[in-house]
Design a protein around this motif. Structure first.
Motif, short mmCIF file in Angstrom:
data_model
loop_
_atom_site.label_atom_id
_atom_site.label_comp_id
_atom_site.label_asym_id
_atom_site.label_seq_id
_atom_site.Cartn_x
_atom_site.Cartn_y
_atom_site.Cartn_z
N LEU A 4 -4.98 7.73 2.08
CA LEU A 4 -5.06 6.34 1.62
C LEU A 4 -3.71 5.84 1.13
O LEU A 4 -3.25 4.77 1.53
CB LEU A 4 -6.11 6.25 0.50
N VAL A 5 -3.05 6.60 0.25
CA VAL A 5 -1.81 6.10 -0.33
C VAL A 5 -0.69 6.06 0.70
O VAL A 5 0.19 5.19 0.63
CB VAL A 5 -1.40 6.91 -1.57
N ARG A 6 -0.73 6.95 1.71
CA ARG A 6 0.26 6.88 2.77
C ARG A 6 0.05 5.66 3.65
O ARG A 6 0.99 4.92 3.97
CB ARG A 6 0.18 8.14 3.63
N THR A 7 -1.19 5.44 4.05
CA THR A 7 -1.49 4.33 4.96
C THR A 7 -1.09 3.00 4.35
O THR A 7 -0.58 2.11 5.04
CB THR A 7 -2.97 4.33 5.32
N GLY A 12 -6.93 7.25 -13.83
CA GLY A 12 -7.33 8.50 -13.21
C GLY A 12 -8.45 8.37 -12.21
O GLY A 12 -8.85 9.38 -11.60
N SER A 13 -8.98 7.17 -12.03
CA SER A 13 -10.12 6.99 -11.13
C SER A 13 -9.67 6.73 -9.70
O SER A 13 -8.56 6.25 -9.44
CB SER A 13 -11.01 5.85 -11.62
N VAL A 14 -10.57 7.04 -8.76
CA VAL A 14 -10.32 6.88 -7.33
C VAL A 14 -11.46 6.05 -6.75
O VAL A 14 -12.64 6.38 -6.93
CB VAL A 14 -10.27 8.24 -6.62
N VAL A 15 -11.12 4.97 -6.03
CA VAL A 15 -12.11 4.12 -5.38
C VAL A 15 -11.70 4.01 -3.91
O VAL A 15 -10.67 3.40 -3.59
CB VAL A 15 -12.19 2.73 -6.04
N LEU A 16 -12.50 4.58 -3.02
CA LEU A 16 -12.13 4.65 -1.62
C LEU A 16 -12.67 3.45 -0.83
O LEU A 16 -13.27 2.54 -1.38
CB LEU A 16 -12.60 5.98 -1.03
#
Length: 238
Positions: free
Chosen positions: A21-24, A111-115
């Motif tokens: 995700l962070v790369r794209t 610290g949370s992740v939302v895809l």
């Protein structure tokens, strides 16, 4: 302007999803991973080096952190270890897929992740170190407390509370105004229509505590289905 450097802690499947995700979307510069596994020492994960164990965070004081353990209990333990190494809550990044709208009045904690594909309608609160996997629906006034995990396809009705460290399996659904207790597990595909007590594992349609299925209740009846429902205590988000 240079991107913020990011260290991913725990080199499992969730870390790989975050990395993609962070790369794209060019969100962070992921400089490495920290993982205590001796088998991973000196290797790389999807082209990113494993720089050492968790305590090696002290060698990277300028990087933001994201704990990527799939289980909420494991994330909590790692956050405590990082705190012991001097990494406070201000060090933790928040990763939200750029296509996910976080409306005014909603909040996503550090610290949370939302895809991808997640929907927050209004007045949704996500605590710290929460993981929300793809295509989750969070409707009005939902609260998801620290270290909870919502797997792909979970749907929450309005005014639902998900307690700290709870785990909701893939495609589970929760009726409006229902409470999921701290550390509880809701099996994949379950439909929860009543409060789920702290620490218990429920599955089925409608959901009931494993071992307590009564007339008209459908629950896992094979070892494979029981494991998928969360009968092994807690599955990782990967």
């Amino acid at each position: 302007m240079p991107r913020t450097q990011l260290l991913l802690v725990a080199a499992g499947g969730l870390a790989r999803e975050v990395l993609a995700l962070v790369r794209t979307h060019d969100l962070f510069d992921v400089v490495g991973l920290l993982d205590d596994s001796a088998a991973l020492a000196g290797t790389d994960v999807d082209g990113v080096p494993v720089l050492g164990g968790v305590e090696d965070v002290v060698a990277h004081p300028g990087a933001a952190l994201l704990v990527c353990a799939g289980r909420g209990s494991a994330r909590e333990a790692l956050v405590k270890r990082l705190a012991g190494a001097g990494a406070g809550r201000e060090r933790f990044a928040t990763v939200v897929h750029p296509a996910v709208e976080v409306p005014d009045g909603s909040h996503v904690g550090p610290g949370s992740v939302v895809l991808a594909g997640v929907v927050l309608t209004t007045a949704v609160t996500l605590g710290e170190h929460v993981v929300v996997m793809p295509n989750v629906t969070l409707t009005h006034d939902d609260t998801v407390e620290d270290f909870a995990t919502l797997c792909a396809g979970v749907s929450l009705g309005g005014s639902v509370t998900v307690g700290a460290g709870a785990y909701l399996g893939m495609n589970a659904s929760v009726r409006e105004r229902v409470h999921v207790g701290a550390g509880a597990t809701l099996g994949m595909g379950a439909a929860l229509v009543a409060d789920l007590p702290d620490g218990e594992t429920w599955a089925g349609v409608p959901a009931s505590r494993l071992g307590d299925a009564g007339p008209g209740r459908h629950r896992a009846t094979t070892p494979e289905a029981a494991r998928a429902a969360g009968d092994d205590g807690r599955k990782t988000a990967s």
